[in-house]
Design a protein around this motif. Structure first.
Motif, PDB file in Angstrom:
ATOM      1  N   GLU A  95      -2.244  22.913  16.018  1.00 12.88           N
ATOM      2  CA  GLU A  95      -1.203  23.733  15.357  1.00 12.88           C
ATOM      3  C   GLU A  95      -1.110  23.169  13.905  1.00 12.88           C
ATOM      4  N   HIS A  96      -1.217  21.846  14.017  1.00 10.10           N
ATOM      5  CA  HIS A  96      -1.192  21.070  12.682  1.00 10.10           C
ATOM      6  C   HIS A  96      -2.549  20.842  11.971  1.00 10.10           C
ATOM      7  N   GLY A  97      -3.534  21.275  12.543  1.00  8.67           N
ATOM      8  CA  GLY A  97      -5.021  21.327  11.905  1.00  8.67           C
ATOM      9  C   GLY A  97      -5.329  19.729  12.071  1.00  8.67           C
ATOM     10  N   ARG A  98      -5.091  19.162  13.304  1.00 12.61           N
ATOM     11  CA  ARG A  98      -5.295  17.593  13.451  1.00 12.61           C
ATOM     12  C   ARG A  98      -6.188  17.265  14.580  1.00 12.61           C
ATOM     13  N   LEU A  99      -6.953  18.417  15.229  1.00 13.52           N
ATOM     14  CA  LEU A  99      -7.844  17.942  16.363  1.00 13.52           C
ATOM     15  C   LEU A  99      -8.834  17.067  15.865  1.00 13.52           C
ATOM     16  N   LEU A 100      -9.373  16.990  14.774  1.00 11.20           N
ATOM     17  CA  LEU A 100     -10.425  16.248  14.273  1.00 11.20           C
ATOM     18  C   LEU A 100     -10.095  14.998  14.153  1.00 11.20           C
ATOM     19  N   LEU A 101      -8.718  14.713  14.300  1.00 13.26           N
ATOM     20  CA  LEU A 101      -8.147  13.317  14.171  1.00 13.26           C
ATOM     21  C   LEU A 101      -8.243  12.414  15.457  1.00 13.26           C
ATOM     22  N   LEU A 102      -8.745  13.158  16.521  1.00 16.91           N
ATOM     23  CA  LEU A 102      -8.606  12.705  18.120  1.00 16.91           C
ATOM     24  C   LEU A 102      -9.540  11.245  17.865  1.00 16.91           C
ATOM     25  N   PRO A 103     -10.598  10.990  17.249  1.00 18.79           N
ATOM     26  CA  PRO A 103     -11.193   9.720  17.322  1.00 18.79           C
ATOM     27  C   PRO A 103     -10.303   8.584  16.702  1.00 18.79           C
ATOM     28  N   ALA A 104      -9.674   8.950  15.599  1.00 18.62           N
ATOM     29  CA  ALA A 104      -8.725   7.782  15.157  1.00 18.62           C
ATOM     30  C   ALA A 104      -7.514   7.698  15.897  1.00 18.62           C
ATOM     31  N   ILE A 105      -7.144   8.743  16.475  1.00 13.05           N
ATOM     32  CA  ILE A 105      -5.873   9.016  17.343  1.00 13.05           C
ATOM     33  C   ILE A 105      -6.160   7.898  18.768  1.00 13.05           C
ATOM     34  N   HIS A 106      -7.403   7.974  19.005  1.00 16.09           N
ATOM     35  CA  HIS A 106      -7.914   7.112  20.467  1.00 16.09           C
ATOM     36  C   HIS A 106      -8.032   5.738  19.777  1.00 16.09           C
ATOM     37  N   THR A 107      -8.395   5.468  18.899  1.00 11.88           N
ATOM     38  CA  THR A 107      -8.498   4.231  18.261  1.00 11.88           C
ATOM     39  C   THR A 107      -7.284   3.475  18.364  1.00 11.88           C
ATOM     40  N   GLU A 108      -6.231   4.290  17.635  1.00 12.54           N
ATOM     41  CA  GLU A 108      -4.828   3.769  17.245  1.00 12.54           C
ATOM     42  C   GLU A 108      -4.052   3.495  18.738  1.00 12.54           C
ATOM     43  N   PHE A 109      -4.386   4.499  19.604  1.00  6.23           N
ATOM     44  CA  PHE A 109      -3.750   4.577  20.915  1.00  6.23           C
ATOM     45  C   PHE A 109      -4.303   3.092  21.614  1.00  6.23           C
ATOM     46  N   GLU A 110      -5.342   2.638  21.758  1.00  3.90           N
ATOM     47  CA  GLU A 110      -6.134   1.611  22.310  1.00  3.90           C
ATOM     48  C   GLU A 110      -5.276   0.411  21.564  1.00  3.90           C
ATOM     49  N   ALA A 111      -5.263   0.217  20.306  1.00  2.85           N
ATOM     50  CA  ALA A 111      -4.669  -0.879  19.597  1.00  2.85           C
ATOM     51  C   ALA A 111      -3.027  -0.929  20.066  1.00  2.85           C
ATOM     52  N   ILE A 112      -2.446   0.226  20.148  1.00  5.07           N
ATOM     53  CA  ILE A 112      -1.126   0.235  20.460  1.00  5.07           C
ATOM     54  C   ILE A 112      -1.011  -0.275  22.098  1.00  5.07           C
ATOM     55  N   LYS A 113      -1.906   0.250  22.941  1.00  7.66           N
ATOM     56  CA  LYS A 113      -2.016  -0.006  24.534  1.00  7.66           C
ATOM     57  C   LYS A 113      -2.023  -1.662  24.545  1.00  7.66           C
ATOM     58  N   ALA A 114      -2.961  -2.042  23.734  1.00  9.94           N
ATOM     59  CA  ALA A 114      -3.670  -3.609  23.877  1.00  9.94           C
ATOM     60  C   ALA A 114      -2.208  -4.457  23.373  1.00  9.94           C
ATOM     61  N   LYS A 115      -1.747  -3.944  22.288  1.00  8.67           N
ATOM     62  CA  LYS A 115      -0.361  -4.651  21.764  1.00  8.67           C
ATOM     63  C   LYS A 115       0.648  -4.645  22.925  1.00  8.67           C
ATOM     64  N   GLY A 116       0.812  -3.555  23.421  1.00  6.06           N
ATOM     65  CA  GLY A 116       2.013  -3.182  24.606  1.00  6.06           C
ATOM     66  C   GLY A 116       1.760  -3.931  25.726  1.00  6.06           C
ATOM     67  N   LEU A 117       0.398  -4.265  26.012  1.00  7.21           N
ATOM     68  CA  LEU A 117       0.098  -4.860  27.353  1.00  7.21           C
ATOM     69  C   LEU A 117      -0.342  -6.506  26.959  1.00  7.21           C
ATOM     70  N   GLY A 118       0.127  -6.801  25.625  1.00  7.13           N
ATOM     71  CA  GLY A 118      -0.239  -8.217  25.507  1.00  7.13           C
ATOM     72  C   GLY A 118      -1.625  -8.536  25.480  1.00  7.13           C
ATOM     73  N   GLU A 119      -2.469  -7.719  24.962  1.00  7.55           N
ATOM     74  CA  GLU A 119      -3.837  -7.996  24.739  1.00  7.55           C
ATOM     75  C   GLU A 119      -4.381  -7.856  23.255  1.00  7.55           C
ATOM     76  N   THR A 120      -5.335  -8.633  23.125  1.00  2.26           N
ATOM     77  CA  THR A 120      -6.110  -8.640  21.613  1.00  2.26           C
ATOM     78  C   THR A 120      -7.690  -8.288  21.995  1.00  2.26           C
ATOM     79  N   ASP A 121      -8.106  -7.581  21.482  1.00  2.00           N
ATOM     80  CA  ASP A 121      -9.567  -7.381  21.521  1.00  2.00           C
ATOM     81  C   ASP A 121     -10.503  -8.291  20.373  1.00  2.00           C
ATOM     82  N   ALA A 122     -11.210  -9.041  20.574  1.00  2.00           N
ATOM     83  CA  ALA A 122     -12.062  -9.869  19.532  1.00  2.00           C
ATOM     84  C   ALA A 122     -13.424  -9.593  19.617  1.00  2.00           C
TER      85      ALA A 122
END
Length: 178
Positions: free
Chosen positions: A83-110
């Motif tokens: 509805e907001h014309g943001r479906l093509l943001l899904l790759p960036a949303i996935h990347t941000e979700f993974e970063a938030i998940k890692a931080k929330g779970l106390g993990e860092t990917d290196a």
């Protein structure tokens, strides 16, 4: 690229908050990965972005492409994006979700890029040192890049530690040309 992350971050935060509350972080991770992969395909993205497709139809197309694997809550999330014309943001949303998940779970990917293969003891030492530095569990991935000549480049989140011979030669070149 920073603009995409800025646009994607609120959606990723909302998705993570919902997934955490619903105790379905793993399911949301898989769904975001699959929908991200689909929208990165240029032909699929072009089809999805056709002006004659309504938001409802766009979500239906994604549902069919994903074999209707998701429940109503993920469909609602996709509807908000559509509805907001943001479906093509899904790759960036996935990347941000993974970063938030890692931080929330106390993990860092290196990622460690090394000129030569590292021994197990070197990997363990690097992991231990990075865990001390970041104060989190570190998921370390090692890649070999012979063009570095010697040393390593460490990438963790938005931090880069370049201790490679190639990096040092580049710095020297820059100083000499200045």
């Amino acid at each position: 690229m920073a603009e995409l992350a800025t646009l994607a971050r609120p959606y990723a935060k909302a998705a993570f908050a919902f997934a955490q509350e619903a105790n379905s972080i793993g399911a949301w991770t898989k769904l975001l990965k699959l929908s991200s992969d689909l929208t990165q395909d240029t032909a699929f993205a072009a089809y999805l972005n056709r002006p004659e497709l309504t938001a409802d139809k766009q979500v239906d197309v994604l549902a069919v492409a994903m074999d209707n694997l998701f429940k109503q809550n993920f469909r609602n999330f996709l509807m908000q994006l559509a509805e907001h014309g943001r479906l093509l943001l899904l790759p960036a949303i996935h990347t941000e979700f993974e970063a938030i998940k890692a931080k929330g779970l106390g993990e860092t990917d290196a990622v460690v890029e090394s000129a030569f293969a590292l021994s197990e003891s070197q990997v363990l030492l690097l992991t231990t040192q990075l865990q001390k530095r970041f104060g989190t569990t570190v998921n370390l991935t090692v890649t070999i890049r012979p063009e570095l000549i010697g040393g390593v480049i460490i990438r963790a989140g938005d931090q880069v530690i370049d201790d490679s011979a190639l990096g040092k030669l580049e710095k020297m070149r820059t100083r000499l040309l200045a």
